[in-house]
Enzyme design. Sequence first.
Site, PDB file in Angstrom:
ATOM      1  CG  ASP A   1       0.979   3.529   5.892  1.00  0.00           C
ATOM      2  OD1 ASP A   1       2.220   3.694   5.841  1.00  0.00           O
ATOM      3  OD2 ASP A   1       0.172   4.468   5.996  1.00  0.00           O
ATOM      4  CB  ILE A   2       4.807   2.360   2.023  1.00  0.00           C
ATOM      5  CG1 ILE A   2       4.738   3.877   2.193  1.00  0.00           C
ATOM      6  CG2 ILE A   2       4.086   1.917   0.768  1.00  0.00           C
ATOM      7  CD1 ILE A   2       5.508   4.652   1.140  1.00  0.00           C
TER       8      ILE A   2
ATOM      9  CG  ASN B   1      -4.321  11.697  10.340  1.00  0.00           C
ATOM     10  OD1 ASN B   1      -4.740  11.642  11.492  1.00  0.00           O
ATOM     11  ND2 ASN B   1      -3.366  10.917   9.900  1.00  0.00           N
TER      12      ASN B   1
ATOM     13  N   GLY C   1      -1.954  16.140  10.525  1.00  0.00           N
ATOM     14  CA  GLY C   1      -1.003  15.177   9.978  1.00  0.00           C
ATOM     15  C   GLY C   1      -1.366  14.608   8.618  1.00  0.00           C
ATOM     16  CD  GLN C   2      -5.913  14.994   4.393  1.00  0.00           C
ATOM     17  OE1 GLN C   2      -6.545  15.852   5.001  1.00  0.00           O
ATOM     18  NE2 GLN C   2      -6.399  14.383   3.332  1.00  0.00           N
TER      19      GLN C   2
ATOM     20  CG  HIS D   1      -5.780   8.454   3.627  1.00  0.00           C
ATOM     21  ND1 HIS D   1      -5.612   9.762   3.179  1.00  0.00           N
ATOM     22  CD2 HIS D   1      -4.805   8.259   4.542  1.00  0.00           C
ATOM     23  CE1 HIS D   1      -4.576  10.312   3.792  1.00  0.00           C
ATOM     24  NE2 HIS D   1      -4.073   9.409   4.641  1.00  0.00           N
TER      25      HIS D   1
ATOM     26  CG  HIS E   1      -4.289   6.137   8.675  1.00  0.00           C
ATOM     27  ND1 HIS E   1      -2.991   5.927   8.285  1.00  0.00           N
ATOM     28  CD2 HIS E   1      -4.612   7.388   8.276  1.00  0.00           C
ATOM     29  CE1 HIS E   1      -2.544   7.009   7.669  1.00  0.00           C
ATOM     30  NE2 HIS E   1      -3.505   7.908   7.659  1.00  0.00           N
TER      31      HIS E   1
END
Length: 118
Positions: free
Chosen positions: A34-35, A91, A97-98, A104, A106
């Site tokens: 994740d960035i 999410n 919060g998507q 995906h 997390h």
Amino acid sequence: MASREPNCLFCKIVAGEVPAEIVREGERTIAFRDINPQAPTHVLIVPREHVATAAEAAHADVGLLDEIAREAEEVAKVDGVAETGYRLIFNTGTGAGQTVFHVHGHVLGGRGLEWPPG
């Protein structure tokens, strides 16, 4: 890739058009860091094929969510958090919060994860 959305960030990562720090690649999934990590281990696992949400994935492709969960375990092993514990989060929808509508998971680990979450 069988199904792709041209404006989807994760489809672009899967296609190699947007750079990402790849952790693992499978036949049906790809895992990358994740960035904006929320834990020392924060890796996203996405299917190569575009499916918008976990709810859609549950109905569209038998076994896809199972495969993401198996990849989460492998990511946890690679990052050394399998033994101490990790969290796998989906999410689903804006209220949860998507922000990228390509399903995906997390994988979070490497620090204490409180309950209940945010």
